[in-house]
Enzyme design. Structure first.
Site, PDB file in Angstrom:
ATOM      1  N   SER A  24       0.805  -1.214   0.000  1.00  0.00           N
ATOM      2  CA  SER A  24       0.000   0.000   0.000  1.00  0.00           C
ATOM      3  C   SER A  24       0.842   1.269   0.000  1.00  0.00           C
ATOM      4  O   SER A  24       0.426   2.301  -0.545  1.00  0.00           O
ATOM      5  CB  SER A  24      -0.936   0.020   1.215  1.00  0.00           C
ATOM      6  OG  SER A  24      -0.188  -0.077   2.417  1.00  0.00           O
ATOM      7  N   ASP A 196      -0.541   7.489   9.975  1.00  0.00           N
ATOM      8  CA  ASP A 196      -1.346   6.691  10.901  1.00  0.00           C
ATOM      9  C   ASP A 196      -0.490   5.720  11.699  1.00  0.00           C
ATOM     10  O   ASP A 196      -0.995   4.764  12.278  1.00  0.00           O
ATOM     11  CB  ASP A 196      -2.425   5.927  10.135  1.00  0.00           C
ATOM     12  CG  ASP A 196      -1.834   5.008   9.052  1.00  0.00           C
ATOM     13  OD1 ASP A 196      -0.591   4.931   8.946  1.00  0.00           O
ATOM     14  OD2 ASP A 196      -2.614   4.377   8.319  1.00  0.00           O
ATOM     15  N   HIS A 199       1.552   4.143   7.435  1.00  0.00           N
ATOM     16  CA  HIS A 199       1.658   4.726   6.095  1.00  0.00           C
ATOM     17  C   HIS A 199       2.297   6.111   6.154  1.00  0.00           C
ATOM     18  O   HIS A 199       2.323   6.748   7.217  1.00  0.00           O
ATOM     19  CB  HIS A 199       0.275   4.793   5.438  1.00  0.00           C
ATOM     20  CG  HIS A 199      -0.381   3.460   5.299  1.00  0.00           C
ATOM     21  ND1 HIS A 199      -1.285   2.984   6.237  1.00  0.00           N
ATOM     22  CD2 HIS A 199      -0.244   2.482   4.370  1.00  0.00           C
ATOM     23  CE1 HIS A 199      -1.685   1.773   5.865  1.00  0.00           C
ATOM     24  NE2 HIS A 199      -1.064   1.442   4.744  1.00  0.00           N
TER      25      HIS A 199
END
Length: 243
Positions: A24, A196, A199
């Site tokens: 991601s 967070d 990320h």
């Protein structure tokens, strides 16, 4: 002149490619102010920056996908650099996140397997850049986990073990490596690099982009700009400039 005739006269334009392969953190790299966006902007008119980030994936799954992304017949020769950026999911704690967790030894073996595959399609070690997972800010990530009804499923010390394994694989295989886990923690409060806890924040994206560019620049510095600057086009005879 008909378009078909122009195409027949001119050489097919093939853009070289920088391929970003990861989880991601790579998938999100084309968002506003993302590190992939930075690279694409720096390399416009020189090569394509291709995002092959797949959120949630680990190296166990990635090594199965890679041969479906690159083969000798699909332009491996056009890849001037590839980043392999996994570990944030592999390093998830087995008891709390068994689906994404990959044991440390297997993680290293999977990275080596991907490098060996790339070499088999003539992408040499000097074109491969491994990136370690970034550090984990546990309190922030715990909040993100609790919001989803989960417990804290990663820890920074474990992530560091995977980062060290990634660095060792790069040494063993002769590839370049960006040790993001170590570099980000040179500033003791690294939380500003993360949105967070896991990320990247805008600051983290900027940091990664700058660090990666320093390793990528020598690989792309010799690339010419594709097609002439508009002022250099002969407007009385554009075919002479463009075909």
């Amino acid at each position: 002149m008909a378009l078909a005739e122009a195409g027949a006269r001119g050489r097919l334009l093939r853009w070289p490619r920088v391929l970003l392969f990861g989880d991601s953190i790579t998938e999100y790299s084309f968002q506003e102010n993302g590190w992939g966006t930075y690279l694409a902007d720096r390399l416009v008119r020189k090569c394509d920056v291709v995002n092959r980030g797949i959120s949630g994936y680990n190296t166990r799954w990635a090594k199965l996908i890679l041969p479906r992304l690159i083969t000798e017949s699909t332009g491996a020769e056009s890849i001037i650099a590839i980043t392999i950026f996994f570990g944030a999911n592999d390093s998830a704690l087995k008891d709390l996140n068994p689906k994404q967790h990959v044991p440390l030894e297997e993680y290293a073996a999977n990275l080596k397997s991907m490098i060996q595959f790339l070499k088999s399609v003539d992408i040499t070690e000097d074109r491969i850049i491994l990136i370690t997972p970034p550090p984990l800010q546990e309190s922030a990530w715990e909040k993100a986990c609790l919001a989803k009804g989960d417990k804290l499923n990663r820890c920074n010390a474990t992530t560091g073990q995977y980062a060290q394994a990634c660095v060792q694989v790069a040494k063993d295989c002769g590839t370049d490596v960006l040790d993001l886990w170590t570099l980000m923690q040179k500033n003791q409060d690294f939380s500003s690099y993360l949105s967070d806890g896991l990320h990247l924040s805008p600051k983290g994206n900027s940091f990664l982009a700058a660090q990666l560019w320093s390793r990528l620049e020598n690989k792309v510095s010799a690339l010419p700009s594709l097609l002439p600057y508009w002022r250099d086009v002969d407007h009385t005879n554009p075919e002479a400039s463009l075909l």
